[in-house]
Write a protein that holds these residues in place. Structure first.
Motif, PDB file in Angstrom:
ATOM      1  N   LEU A 113      10.578  -1.939  13.373  1.00  0.00           N
ATOM      2  CA  LEU A 113      10.741  -0.754  14.196  1.00  0.00           C
ATOM      3  C   LEU A 113      10.884  -1.146  15.662  1.00  0.00           C
ATOM      4  CD1 LEU A 113      10.754   2.347  14.384  1.00  0.00           C
ATOM      5  CD2 LEU A 113       8.268   2.242  14.621  1.00  0.00           C
ATOM      6  N   TYR A 114      11.995  -0.730  16.262  1.00  0.00           N
ATOM      7  CA  TYR A 114      12.216  -0.941  17.689  1.00  0.00           C
ATOM      8  C   TYR A 114      11.915   0.367  18.401  1.00  0.00           C
ATOM      9  CZ  TYR A 114      14.880  -5.243  16.777  1.00  0.00           C
ATOM     10  OH  TYR A 114      15.259  -6.493  16.401  1.00  0.00           O
ATOM     11  N   SER A 115      11.264   0.287  19.535  1.00  0.00           N
ATOM     12  CA  SER A 115      11.043   1.495  20.321  1.00  0.00           C
ATOM     13  C   SER A 115      11.354   1.189  21.769  1.00  0.00           C
ATOM     14  CB  SER A 115       9.604   1.991  20.183  1.00  0.00           C
ATOM     15  OG  SER A 115       8.720   1.023  20.666  1.00  0.00           O
ATOM     16  N   SER A 116      11.915   2.159  22.450  1.00  0.00           N
ATOM     17  CA  SER A 116      12.309   1.972  23.833  1.00  0.00           C
ATOM     18  C   SER A 116      11.857   3.168  24.645  1.00  0.00           C
ATOM     19  CB  SER A 116      13.829   1.819  23.929  1.00  0.00           C
ATOM     20  OG  SER A 116      14.242   1.783  25.261  1.00  0.00           O
ATOM     21  N   ALA A 117      11.174   2.897  25.743  1.00  0.00           N
ATOM     22  CA  ALA A 117      10.714   3.983  26.611  1.00  0.00           C
ATOM     23  C   ALA A 117      11.820   4.457  27.544  1.00  0.00           C
ATOM     24  CB  ALA A 117       9.512   3.511  27.425  1.00  0.00           C
ATOM     25  N   GLU A 118      12.862   3.629  27.738  1.00  0.00           N
ATOM     26  CA  GLU A 118      13.920   3.970  28.699  1.00  0.00           C
ATOM     27  C   GLU A 118      14.744   5.173  28.261  1.00  0.00           C
ATOM     28  OE1 GLU A 118      15.621   0.296  28.090  1.00  0.00           O
ATOM     29  OE2 GLU A 118      13.824  -0.662  28.855  1.00  0.00           O
ATOM     30  N   THR A 163      22.721  20.691  17.013  1.00  0.00           N
ATOM     31  CA  THR A 163      23.895  20.921  17.855  1.00  0.00           C
ATOM     32  C   THR A 163      24.820  19.701  17.820  1.00  0.00           C
ATOM     33  OG1 THR A 163      22.566  22.302  19.329  1.00  0.00           O
ATOM     34  CG2 THR A 163      24.645  21.474  20.204  1.00  0.00           C
ATOM     35  N   ALA A 164      26.127  19.945  17.681  1.00  0.00           N
ATOM     36  CA  ALA A 164      27.095  18.837  17.698  1.00  0.00           C
ATOM     37  C   ALA A 164      27.010  18.115  19.033  1.00  0.00           C
ATOM     38  CB  ALA A 164      28.504  19.365  17.458  1.00  0.00           C
ATOM     39  N   ASP A 165      27.123  16.789  18.982  1.00  0.00           N
ATOM     40  CA  ASP A 165      26.902  15.947  20.152  1.00  0.00           C
ATOM     41  C   ASP A 165      28.084  14.985  20.313  1.00  0.00           C
ATOM     42  OD1 ASP A 165      24.651  14.847  22.057  1.00  0.00           O
ATOM     43  OD2 ASP A 165      25.499  13.089  21.057  1.00  0.00           O
ATOM     44  N   ASN A 166      28.385  14.595  21.546  1.00  0.00           N
ATOM     45  CA  ASN A 166      29.433  13.592  21.759  1.00  0.00           C
ATOM     46  C   ASN A 166      28.956  12.460  22.660  1.00  0.00           C
ATOM     47  OD1 ASN A 166      29.458  14.957  24.203  1.00  0.00           O
ATOM     48  ND2 ASN A 166      31.684  14.884  24.414  1.00  0.00           N
ATOM     49  N   SER A 167      27.661  12.199  22.641  1.00  0.00           N
ATOM     50  CA  SER A 167      27.154  11.098  23.454  1.00  0.00           C
ATOM     51  C   SER A 167      27.334   9.772  22.724  1.00  0.00           C
ATOM     52  CB  SER A 167      25.684  11.326  23.805  1.00  0.00           C
ATOM     53  OG  SER A 167      24.898  11.363  22.646  1.00  0.00           O
ATOM     54  N   LEU A 168      27.488   8.721  23.514  1.00  0.00           N
ATOM     55  CA  LEU A 168      27.617   7.362  22.995  1.00  0.00           C
ATOM     56  C   LEU A 168      26.467   6.544  23.564  1.00  0.00           C
ATOM     57  CD1 LEU A 168      29.260   5.167  21.467  1.00  0.00           C
ATOM     58  CD2 LEU A 168      30.496   4.782  23.614  1.00  0.00           C
ATOM     59  N   HIS A 169      25.747   5.881  22.692  1.00  0.00           N
ATOM     60  CA  HIS A 169      24.619   5.044  23.102  1.00  0.00           C
ATOM     61  C   HIS A 169      24.801   3.659  22.495  1.00  0.00           C
ATOM     62  CE1 HIS A 169      22.292   8.424  24.699  1.00  0.00           C
ATOM     63  NE2 HIS A 169      22.798   9.104  23.687  1.00  0.00           N
ATOM     64  N   ALA A 170      24.312   2.646  23.216  1.00  0.00           N
ATOM     65  CA  ALA A 170      24.384   1.263  22.751  1.00  0.00           C
ATOM     66  C   ALA A 170      22.979   0.679  22.725  1.00  0.00           C
ATOM     67  CB  ALA A 170      25.278   0.451  23.679  1.00  0.00           C
ATOM     68  N   PHE A 171      22.620   0.071  21.590  1.00  0.00           N
ATOM     69  CA  PHE A 171      21.314  -0.568  21.460  1.00  0.00           C
ATOM     70  C   PHE A 171      21.509  -2.068  21.359  1.00  0.00           C
ATOM     71  CE2 PHE A 171      17.749  -2.270  19.047  1.00  0.00           C
ATOM     72  CZ  PHE A 171      16.681  -1.794  19.799  1.00  0.00           C
ATOM     73  N   SER A 172      20.917  -2.808  22.291  1.00  0.00           N
ATOM     74  CA  SER A 172      20.978  -4.262  22.267  1.00  0.00           C
ATOM     75  C   SER A 172      19.838  -4.791  21.409  1.00  0.00           C
ATOM     76  CB  SER A 172      20.857  -4.838  23.683  1.00  0.00           C
ATOM     77  OG  SER A 172      20.663  -6.246  23.611  1.00  0.00           O
ATOM     78  N   THR A 173      20.169  -5.525  20.352  1.00  0.00           N
ATOM     79  CA  THR A 173      19.127  -6.111  19.514  1.00  0.00           C
ATOM     80  C   THR A 173      18.507  -7.327  20.194  1.00  0.00           C
ATOM     81  OG1 THR A 173      20.756  -7.450  18.321  1.00  0.00           O
ATOM     82  CG2 THR A 173      20.193  -5.290  17.382  1.00  0.00           C
ATOM     83  N   THR A 174      19.131  -7.836  21.235  1.00  0.00           N
ATOM     84  CA  THR A 174      18.583  -8.964  21.985  1.00  0.00           C
ATOM     85  C   THR A 174      17.495  -8.506  22.949  1.00  0.00           C
ATOM     86  OG1 THR A 174      20.716 -10.091  21.861  1.00  0.00           O
ATOM     87  CG2 THR A 174      19.153 -10.901  23.492  1.00  0.00           C
ATOM     88  N   THR A 175      17.811  -7.469  23.745  1.00  0.00           N
ATOM     89  CA  THR A 175      16.841  -6.971  24.735  1.00  0.00           C
ATOM     90  C   THR A 175      16.003  -5.824  24.194  1.00  0.00           C
ATOM     91  OG1 THR A 175      18.423  -5.394  25.674  1.00  0.00           O
ATOM     92  CG2 THR A 175      18.371  -7.618  26.636  1.00  0.00           C
ATOM     93  N   GLU A 176      16.348  -5.339  22.995  1.00  0.00           N
ATOM     94  CA  GLU A 176      15.663  -4.213  22.359  1.00  0.00           C
ATOM     95  C   GLU A 176      15.635  -2.995  23.271  1.00  0.00           C
ATOM     96  OE1 GLU A 176      11.866  -5.383  20.764  1.00  0.00           O
ATOM     97  OE2 GLU A 176      12.708  -7.194  19.876  1.00  0.00           O
ATOM     98  N   SER A 177      16.801  -2.692  23.863  1.00  0.00           N
ATOM     99  CA  SER A 177      16.880  -1.560  24.788  1.00  0.00           C
ATOM    100  C   SER A 177      18.155  -0.758  24.548  1.00  0.00           C
ATOM    101  CB  SER A 177      16.835  -2.046  26.235  1.00  0.00           C
ATOM    102  OG  SER A 177      17.951  -2.875  26.499  1.00  0.00           O
ATOM    103  N   TRP A 178      18.086   0.530  24.871  1.00  0.00           N
ATOM    104  CA  TRP A 178      19.209   1.452  24.756  1.00  0.00           C
ATOM    105  C   TRP A 178      19.945   1.554  26.079  1.00  0.00           C
ATOM    106  CZ3 TRP A 178      21.077   3.577  20.431  1.00  0.00           C
ATOM    107  CH2 TRP A 178      20.237   3.681  19.320  1.00  0.00           C
ATOM    108  N   GLN A 179      21.247   1.783  26.002  1.00  0.00           N
ATOM    109  CA  GLN A 179      22.057   2.096  27.182  1.00  0.00           C
ATOM    110  C   GLN A 179      22.805   3.385  26.886  1.00  0.00           C
ATOM    111  OE1 GLN A 179      25.108  -0.795  28.085  1.00  0.00           O
ATOM    112  NE2 GLN A 179      25.624   0.181  30.022  1.00  0.00           N
ATOM    113  N   ASP A 180      22.762   4.329  27.810  1.00  0.00           N
ATOM    114  CA  ASP A 180      23.467   5.601  27.665  1.00  0.00           C
ATOM    115  C   ASP A 180      24.882   5.424  28.197  1.00  0.00           C
ATOM    116  OD1 ASP A 180      24.390   8.191  27.580  1.00  0.00           O
ATOM    117  OD2 ASP A 180      22.862   9.008  28.896  1.00  0.00           O
TER     118      ASP A 180
END
Length: 146
Positions: free
Chosen positions: A26-31, A59-76
């Motif tokens: 389980l990965y969790s990110s506070a960011e 609700t239908a969504d069109n956001s794109l998010h990227a999760f780095s498995t190296t840094t274990e962080s999300w980018q919006d």
């Protein structure tokens, strides 16, 4: 041993035994805290997993998010951080990674319209392109959950 028209053929079968060990972590990110979603699409390029669209809180969504498995962080990678025409909100769509690009096809928009549009996201330039109009031929019929 197989005999065909009086000719003797030796047929051999080789079996490779491959053992795979799978474990969940389980990965969790506070960011970035993403709302639960369904009928979204995910694809990976290198050590990054991309998540696009889906139903978020119904609700239908069109956001794109990227999760780095190296840094274990999300980018919006929302509309504010990318260029080009962002696909409209959708769910039940398909997404595939080819090289350094993500291809998003079809789904259902927030009005319930089944789509047959095609968008390409270039990861390096963070640019969306509407590739819906084919150079030749007939585009596929609208579809979802494919």
């Amino acid at each position: 041993l197989v005999v065909a028209l009086g000719v003797v053929c030796l047929c051999q079968v080789a079996v490779a035994r491959i053992e795979v060990s799978v474990s969940w972590e389980l990965y969790s990110s506070a960011e970035v805290q993403l709302p639960p979603r369904q009928q979204h699409a995910m694809s990976s390029i290198g050590d990054t997993i991309f998540l696009f669209g889906g139903l978020a809180n119904g609700t239908a969504d069109n956001s794109l998010h990227a999760f780095s498995t190296t840094t274990e962080s999300w980018q919006d990678l929302s509309a504010a951080t990318v260029t080009g025409p962002v696909p409209r909100a959708r769910y039940g769509h398909g997404m595939e990674a080819i090289g350094e690009q993500l291809l998003v096809f079809g789904g259902i928009d927030s009005n319930g319209t089944v789509l047959n549009d095609l968008f390409v996201f270039d990861v390096a330039s963070k640019t969306w392109t509407d590739a819906s109009v084919p150079a030749q031929g007939t585009p596929p019929a609208p579809r979802h959950l494919h």
